[in-house]
Motif scaffolding. Sequence first.
Motif, PDB file in Angstrom:
ATOM      1  N   GLN A  76       8.038   4.654  10.918  1.00 54.91           N
ATOM      2  CA  GLN A  76       7.674   3.891   9.884  1.00 54.91           C
ATOM      3  C   GLN A  76       8.820   2.779   9.497  1.00 54.91           C
ATOM      4  O   GLN A  76       9.999   3.585   9.414  1.00 54.91           O
ATOM      5  N   HIS A  78       8.841  -0.243   6.878  1.00 54.36           N
ATOM      6  CA  HIS A  78       8.738  -0.616   5.332  1.00 54.36           C
ATOM      7  C   HIS A  78       7.304  -1.103   5.054  1.00 54.36           C
ATOM      8  O   HIS A  78       6.602  -1.278   6.049  1.00 54.36           O
ATOM      9  N   THR A  79       6.750  -1.088   3.877  1.00 48.37           N
ATOM     10  CA  THR A  79       5.497  -1.822   3.568  1.00 48.37           C
ATOM     11  C   THR A  79       5.492  -2.990   2.804  1.00 48.37           C
ATOM     12  O   THR A  79       6.473  -3.137   1.866  1.00 48.37           O
ATOM     13  N   PHE A  80       4.797  -4.017   3.124  1.00 44.34           N
ATOM     14  CA  PHE A  80       4.982  -5.355   2.339  1.00 44.34           C
ATOM     15  C   PHE A  80       3.762  -5.471   1.888  1.00 44.34           C
ATOM     16  O   PHE A  80       2.743  -5.637   2.300  1.00 44.34           O
ATOM     17  N   GLY A  81       3.906  -5.592   0.449  1.00 45.72           N
ATOM     18  CA  GLY A  81       2.721  -5.883  -0.517  1.00 45.72           C
ATOM     19  C   GLY A  81       2.684  -6.952  -1.318  1.00 45.72           C
ATOM     20  O   GLY A  81       2.294  -6.823  -2.386  1.00 45.72           O
ATOM     21  N   VAL A  92      -2.194  -5.159   2.446  1.00 48.82           N
ATOM     22  CA  VAL A  92      -0.901  -4.643   2.448  1.00 48.82           C
ATOM     23  C   VAL A  92      -0.486  -4.098   3.605  1.00 48.82           C
ATOM     24  O   VAL A  92      -1.524  -3.539   4.523  1.00 48.82           O
ATOM     25  N   ILE A  94       1.945  -2.102   6.590  1.00 47.47           N
ATOM     26  CA  ILE A  94       2.704  -1.127   6.793  1.00 47.47           C
ATOM     27  C   ILE A  94       3.495  -1.345   8.147  1.00 47.47           C
ATOM     28  O   ILE A  94       2.679  -1.357   9.099  1.00 47.47           O
TER      29      ILE A  94
ATOM     30  N   PHE B  12      -4.871   1.478  -2.605  1.00 52.63           N
ATOM     31  CA  PHE B  12      -3.234   1.953  -2.679  1.00 52.63           C
ATOM     32  C   PHE B  12      -2.808   2.409  -3.998  1.00 52.63           C
ATOM     33  O   PHE B  12      -3.348   1.897  -4.738  1.00 52.63           O
ATOM     34  N   SER B  54       1.682  -7.361  -6.814  1.00 50.02           N
ATOM     35  CA  SER B  54       2.620  -6.796  -5.762  1.00 50.02           C
ATOM     36  C   SER B  54       2.696  -5.413  -5.793  1.00 50.02           C
ATOM     37  O   SER B  54       2.800  -4.845  -6.853  1.00 50.02           O
ATOM     38  N   ILE B  55       3.144  -4.876  -4.677  1.00 47.47           N
ATOM     39  CA  ILE B  55       3.392  -3.315  -4.938  1.00 47.47           C
ATOM     40  C   ILE B  55       4.280  -3.015  -5.513  1.00 47.47           C
ATOM     41  O   ILE B  55       4.522  -2.226  -6.410  1.00 47.47           O
ATOM     42  N   GLN B  76      11.688   0.980  -2.533  1.00 48.02           N
ATOM     43  CA  GLN B  76      10.601   1.606  -1.491  1.00 48.02           C
ATOM     44  C   GLN B  76      11.316   2.639  -0.818  1.00 48.02           C
ATOM     45  O   GLN B  76      12.272   2.838  -0.275  1.00 48.02           O
ATOM     46  N   HIS B  78       8.461   5.276   1.317  1.00 50.10           N
ATOM     47  CA  HIS B  78       8.030   5.655   2.503  1.00 50.10           C
ATOM     48  C   HIS B  78       6.574   5.365   2.077  1.00 50.10           C
ATOM     49  O   HIS B  78       6.287   5.501   1.016  1.00 50.10           O
ATOM     50  N   THR B  79       5.657   5.149   3.076  1.00 48.52           N
ATOM     51  CA  THR B  79       4.181   5.278   2.690  1.00 48.52           C
ATOM     52  C   THR B  79       3.436   6.349   3.348  1.00 48.52           C
ATOM     53  O   THR B  79       4.005   6.565   4.624  1.00 48.52           O
TER      54      THR B  79
END
Lengths: 233, 233
Positions: A76, A78-81, A92, A94, B12, B54-55, B76, B78-79
């Motif tokens: 993983q 990064h998550t873009f949201g 969103v 990942i 989420f 946004s997250i 951030q 981790h997801t």
Amino acid sequence: METALPKFDSVFSIDCVIFGFEAGELKILLIERNEEPFKDWFALPGYIVEQDESIDDGAKRILYELTGLRNMPIKQLHTFGDVNRHPQGRVVTIAYFALIRISGQKDLTPITQYAKKAFWHPVKDLPKLAFDHTTIFETAFRRIRRRLNYQPIAFDLLPEKFTLTQLQSLYEVIQDKKLDKRNFRKKMLSYGFLKELSEKQKGVSYRAAKLYKFDRRKYNKIFQNELNIQTTE
Amino acid sequence: METALPKFDSVFSIDCVIFGFEAGELKILLIERNEEPFKDWFALPGYIVEQDESIDDGAKRILYELTGLRNMPIKQLHTFGDVNRHPQGRVVTIAYFALIRISGQKDLTPITQYAKKAFWHPVKDLPKLAFDHTTIFETAFRRIRRRLNYQPIAFDLLPEKFTLTQLQSLYEVIQDKKLDKRNFRKKMLSYGFLKELSEKQKGVSYRAAKLYKFDRRKYNKIFQNELNIQTTE
DNA sequence: ATTTAATGGTGTAAATCTCACACCTTATCT
DNA sequence: AGATAAGGTGTGAGATTTACACCATTAAAT
């Protein structure tokens, strides 16, 4: 004019930045999209995760379906949201990344209709990508640049047997700077995790170089005591 | 018996691992939940993200609502997206972390009813946490341990004015090993980003130590050329 | 006033690592 | 045989890291 696309209400997708090394160049895997939005654009391989699969499993499945690459060792990123990163609503994403051997891969054939094709593209001179995929790529590239300094990720990109010159040029390409040949070799060999083979390079029109292998067992033995090698993040 | 909880279809959430340093101990912020599932359990501050934020914004809002801490500099982590990590259905959680000054914070009062209270708890001897929050914490802790070696994150945990001994003991706590006093001081001071104040420590029953400040401007000047200081990941 | 307890504060030498730097060797091609 | 192209090797200066021990200062206790 086409009809309006359906709106998404809170879904997650995966996007993959898959690095390879070929002909002295660092490359990533792109697809050509076959679906709106961004039909016919180039994009990172990515799609929406199913309800009943973990995001890690989903990432592997999606990568396989879009590029034919099975069971890649992805991690993983990064998550873009951001709210408006996807025109169809709240998606969103990942992002995952991997470094793999191009040479060992057969052809890249999408299994689904969502991609017309999948192909390797040099990271120098990338085209404009769909969605926020350029940002995702840049994040991944920064990550591997840093990581190169403390994890043995270069060997994932090289063929099983490689020369020290190939290894050096990979470091140079990723970090975009020249390295000193003598110092580079001295240091790499001093780690003790490179196994010198008795074979030599073949098919070159100059003096053939010795081939080496990365010995992961030795690497683990040497670095097991050093604070927490991160493997899954 | 209670009635069944509603099922989620792909939502989420955010969970935050907020580190602090107090009384020589590294701590994190926990809440006591006031809602099923895991009612009355301890948990990381976390909740579900709204459609129209946004997250990153969501993470700040949620942290504020659960703990009263406003506008924290979270990043951030981790997801986490295993299928069964949440008993009510598919909830993928994006974890954030931050390192903050405990001393500067007023009381920790949840704004919403979802948490009964918020409090600091030492990372040694954490209780069992709701959901997969123990795993999330461990991931965060590994991250800051590593990061301590190449980013000036320790100063976020200390009061604005601190002694070298305090700084050293923070390093020792995070990395769980003793450091040599003379070498530690020599090295820290050699960087040139610590400003020696004319003030001294007060209220101690032994010789008072000099106080120092972290000079972020100098830090940036010194390290601006070093390959890509990561700020958002 | 003296003593005690607790931490503050300081330097040096050996070992290791990093960095800059240039030439001969080997294989292939013509 | 000569040209071409990359392979392969060592040393010294400077910087960094590491191990290591004692006196100084303050407040509290006597």
